[in-house]
Design an enzyme around this catalytic site. Structure first.
Site, short mmCIF file in Angstrom:
data_model
loop_
_atom_site.label_atom_id
_atom_site.label_comp_id
_atom_site.label_asym_id
_atom_site.label_seq_id
_atom_site.Cartn_x
_atom_site.Cartn_y
_atom_site.Cartn_z
N ASN A 10 32.26 61.57 -28.77
CA ASN A 10 30.98 60.98 -29.17
C ASN A 10 30.41 61.75 -30.37
O ASN A 10 29.95 62.89 -30.23
CB ASN A 10 30.02 61.04 -27.96
CG ASN A 10 28.68 60.40 -28.24
OD1 ASN A 10 28.21 60.43 -29.38
ND2 ASN A 10 28.07 59.84 -27.22
N LYS A 13 26.95 63.30 -30.20
CA LYS A 13 26.87 64.59 -29.50
C LYS A 13 27.33 65.71 -30.44
O LYS A 13 26.71 66.77 -30.50
CB LYS A 13 27.78 64.58 -28.26
CG LYS A 13 27.33 63.74 -27.09
CD LYS A 13 28.28 64.00 -25.91
CE LYS A 13 27.98 63.15 -24.70
NZ LYS A 13 28.92 63.41 -23.59
N ASP A 70 28.85 66.21 -19.81
CA ASP A 70 28.74 64.89 -19.22
C ASP A 70 27.26 64.68 -18.99
O ASP A 70 26.57 65.55 -18.44
CB ASP A 70 29.53 64.78 -17.92
CG ASP A 70 29.78 63.32 -17.56
OD1 ASP A 70 30.40 62.62 -18.38
OD2 ASP A 70 29.35 62.86 -16.49
N TYR A 150 20.54 55.63 -24.92
CA TYR A 150 19.30 55.11 -24.36
C TYR A 150 18.06 55.70 -25.04
O TYR A 150 16.94 55.48 -24.56
CB TYR A 150 19.26 55.39 -22.85
CG TYR A 150 20.42 54.78 -22.09
CD1 TYR A 150 20.34 53.49 -21.55
CD2 TYR A 150 21.61 55.48 -21.92
CE1 TYR A 150 21.40 52.92 -20.86
CE2 TYR A 150 22.69 54.92 -21.23
CZ TYR A 150 22.58 53.65 -20.71
OH TYR A 150 23.64 53.09 -20.03
P1 ITT Z 1 32.34 61.99 -24.22
O1 ITT Z 1 32.66 61.74 -22.77
O2 ITT Z 1 33.53 61.86 -25.12
O3 ITT Z 1 31.58 63.25 -24.46
P2 ITT Z 1 30.51 59.78 -23.86
O4 ITT Z 1 29.53 59.09 -24.75
O5 ITT Z 1 31.45 58.91 -23.07
O6 ITT Z 1 31.34 60.81 -24.75
P3 ITT Z 1 29.37 60.69 -21.38
O7 ITT Z 1 30.53 60.21 -20.57
O8 ITT Z 1 28.77 62.02 -21.09
O9 ITT Z 1 29.73 60.74 -22.93
O10 ITT Z 1 28.25 59.56 -21.31
C1 ITT Z 1 27.00 59.86 -21.78
C2 ITT Z 1 26.22 58.57 -21.98
O11 ITT Z 1 24.89 58.80 -21.48
C3 ITT Z 1 26.10 58.26 -23.45
O12 ITT Z 1 27.14 57.40 -23.89
C4 ITT Z 1 24.72 57.62 -23.50
O13 ITT Z 1 24.82 56.27 -23.12
C5 ITT Z 1 23.96 58.39 -22.43
N1 ITT Z 1 23.31 59.58 -23.02
C6 ITT Z 1 23.66 60.88 -22.81
N2 ITT Z 1 22.91 61.70 -23.56
C7 ITT Z 1 22.08 60.91 -24.25
C8 ITT Z 1 21.08 61.16 -25.22
O14 ITT Z 1 20.82 62.39 -25.65
N3 ITT Z 1 20.43 60.13 -25.70
C9 ITT Z 1 20.69 58.87 -25.30
N4 ITT Z 1 21.63 58.54 -24.42
C10 ITT Z 1 22.34 59.56 -23.89
#
Ligand code: ITT
Length: 199
Positions: A10, A13, A70, A150
């Site tokens: 991501n 991130k 996560d 979100y």
């Molecule tokens: P990685 O697993 O490769 O790190 P991912 O996007 O799939 O990427 P996650 O499985 O941790 O990561 O899912 C996190 C989700 O939660 C992310 O895709 C957003 O939809 C939400 N999220 C997490 N942190 C957020 C933030 O700071 N602002 C807005 N949404 C967030």
């Protein structure tokens, strides 16, 4: 310079981590630098379990210290949904937001929180996991274009702007990820030897 891998695909991130690490003498790499890294199945029951699995896989694959987060949105009136399924709640970001808003239609309890678990792995094992939480509420319609996920529907307690309306520097001071990361960094600074000077 020593480097560490952020085990995330991501790019939002990665961008946040780059800012959070700006003052540190460490170079940040991400999975973008390891294009053949196989996708990790996020089959844990908790944020911590999934973070640990992602960090360990990257640490073993890249053969350097790695960390992963996560994270997700936990909405009280939806019994904690989307929670660990935040990234997979619906096919697109807009649809995920729409799904939360639709499920909350007519609901007066808008309380929610973002949760972030960060795991650090080094020398082939998970060293520690850390959690950060930011409390807030879900508004009726999206506002703002910054951030990701979100962010447009989440207003942290004590503020009027959504995460997507705030400048990145402010989100990066108060967010779940910033809090978990500050705890991780404190641990690393105290326990540098654990990381064998690789960090
Ligand atoms: P990685 O697993 O490769 O790190 P991912 O996007 O799939 O990427 P996650 O499985 O941790 O990561 O899912 C996190 C989700 O939660 C992310 O895709 C957003 O939809 C939400 N999220 C997490 N942190 C957020 C933030 O700071 N602002 C807005 N949404 C967030």
């Amino acid at each position: 310079m020593a480097y560490i891998v952020a085990a995330t695909a991501n790019l939002h991130k990665v961008e946040e981590y780059r800012e959070l690490l700006a003052d540190q003498k460490v170079e940040l790499k991400s999975l973008a630098d390891y294009p053949n890294f196989p996708e990790v199945e996020e089959d844990g029951a908790t944020f911590r379990e999934n973070a640990a699995k992602k960090a360990l896989s990257a640490c073993i694959y890249c053969d350097v210290p790695a960390f992963a987060d996560d994270s997700g949105l936990v909405v009280d009136a939806l019994n904690g949904e989307p929670g660990i399924y935040s990234a997979r709640y619906a096919p697109t970001e807009a649809e995920r937001i729409a799904k939360v808003l639709q499920k909350l239609a007519g609901q007066t309890n808008r309380k929610a929180r973002f949760v972030c678990a960060i795991a650090i792995a080094a020398n082939g094992e998970v060293i520690e996991t850390f959690e950060g939480v930011v409390e807030g509420s879900i508004i009726e319609a999206p506002r703002g274009a910054n951030g990701f996920g979100y962010d447009p529907i989440f207003v942290p307690d004590g503020y009027t702007q959504t995460f997507a309306e705030m400048p990145a520097e402010l989100k990066n001071k108060i967010s779940h990820r910033a809090k978990a990361f500050a705890r991780a960094l404190e641990f690393v600074e105290d326990e540098m030897s654990v990381l064998d000077d690789d960090f």
